[in-house]
Design an enzyme around this catalytic site. Structure first.
Site, PDB file in Angstrom:
ATOM      1  CG  ASN A  44      -0.429  -0.226   2.524  1.00 16.92           C
ATOM      2  OD1 ASN A  44       0.595  -0.871   2.674  1.00 16.92           O
ATOM      3  ND2 ASN A  44      -1.095   0.300   3.540  1.00 16.92           N
ATOM      4  CD  GLU A  46      -1.575   4.797   4.577  1.00 15.30           C
ATOM      5  OE1 GLU A  46      -1.084   5.649   5.349  1.00 15.30           O
ATOM      6  OE2 GLU A  46      -2.320   3.870   4.961  1.00 15.30           O
ATOM      7  CB  CYS A  55      -5.344  -1.269  -1.649  1.00 12.58           C
ATOM      8  SG  CYS A  55      -6.663  -0.453  -0.731  1.00 12.58           S
ATOM      9  CD  GLU A  57      -5.244  -5.988  -1.071  1.00 17.04           C
ATOM     10  OE1 GLU A  57      -4.903  -4.788  -1.086  1.00 17.04           O
ATOM     11  OE2 GLU A  57      -5.726  -6.553  -0.070  1.00 17.04           O
ATOM     12  CB  CYS A  86     -11.027  -2.721   0.595  1.00 21.24           C
ATOM     13  SG  CYS A  86     -10.263  -2.007  -0.887  1.00 21.24           S
TER      14      CYS A  86
HETATM   15  N1  THU Z   1      -5.409  -1.365   2.443  1.00 23.49           N
HETATM   16  C1  THU Z   1      -4.861  -2.240   1.533  1.00 23.49           C
HETATM   17  O1  THU Z   1      -3.697  -2.114   1.139  1.00 23.49           O
HETATM   18  N2  THU Z   1      -5.666  -3.224   1.066  1.00 23.49           N
HETATM   19  C2  THU Z   1      -6.966  -3.381   1.395  1.00 23.49           C
HETATM   20  O2  THU Z   1      -7.641  -4.215   0.824  1.00 23.49           O
HETATM   21  C3  THU Z   1      -7.560  -2.567   2.434  1.00 23.49           C
HETATM   22  C4  THU Z   1      -6.741  -1.472   2.976  1.00 23.49           C
HETATM   23  C5  THU Z   1      -4.571  -0.264   2.924  1.00 23.49           C
HETATM   24  C6  THU Z   1      -5.054   1.093   2.521  1.00 23.49           C
HETATM   25  C7  THU Z   1      -4.479   1.963   3.601  1.00 23.49           C
HETATM   26  O3  THU Z   1      -3.149   2.317   3.224  1.00 23.49           O
HETATM   27  C8  THU Z   1      -4.415   1.049   4.808  1.00 23.49           C
HETATM   28  O4  THU Z   1      -4.553  -0.267   4.322  1.00 23.49           O
HETATM   29  C9  THU Z   1      -5.512   1.315   5.830  1.00 23.49           C
HETATM   30  O5  THU Z   1      -6.751   1.364   5.242  1.00 23.49           O
END
Ligand code: THU
Length: 135
Positions: A44, A46, A55, A57, A86
């Site tokens: 991920n 940000e 994310c 994935e 998600c």
């Molecule tokens: N996140 C993912 O990388 N994959 C997901 O399927 C759900 C959430 C990340 C996004 C964000 O950087 C952190 O997790 C918290 O939401």
């Protein structure tokens, strides 16, 4: 656990080390095995403008597709508490999984827990339409 899944989980855990998550402090790593057996990883990423965060994935899917591969065979995800992908990621994975019943999504946590679901179980009603692009 078969060796191929072990390898995929190890790749997801390795990718998680590259997570850039200073805002949520929730690191995620993902690994995709494509139909040719190649592995694609993502973490991920940000952003200070929170909504721009990507994310793990979807980062892995973007790497795979932008290098010419379009067919997902299996997925592994590593995060601290075993959170499943998600909805946005499940939709994105579904785009490249013509047979979601055959795609295993393996999620690992930091306590040694491993859960396995088919992509179809996690996303039974992914959006698809034959009508897109028509007038
Ligand atoms: N996140 C993912 O990388 N994959 C997901 O399927 C759900 C959430 C990340 C996004 C964000 O950087 C952190 O997790 C918290 O939401």
């Amino acid at each position: 656990m078969n060796p191929a899944d072990e390898e995929l989980i190890t790749a997801a855990r390795g990718a998680r080390r590259f997570a850039y998550a200073p805002y949520s402090r929730y690191d995620v790593g993902a690994a995709i095995r494509d139909a040719e057996g190649r592995l694609w990883t993502g973490a991920n990423v940000e952003n200070a403008s929170y909504g721009l965060s990507i994310c793990a994935e979807r980062a892995a899917v973007a790497k795979m597709v932008s290098e010419g591969s379009r067919h997902i065979a299996s997925v592994a995800v590593s995060n601290r508490d075993g959170g499943t992908p998600c909805g946005m990621c499940l939709q994105t994975l579904s785009e490249f999984a013509p047979d979601p019943e055959s795609v295993m999504v393996i999620v690992t946590d930091d306590a040694g827990g491993i859960s396995r679901h088919t992509l179809r179980d996690l996303m039974p009603f992914a959006f698809r339409s034959d009508g897109l692009g028509r007038d």
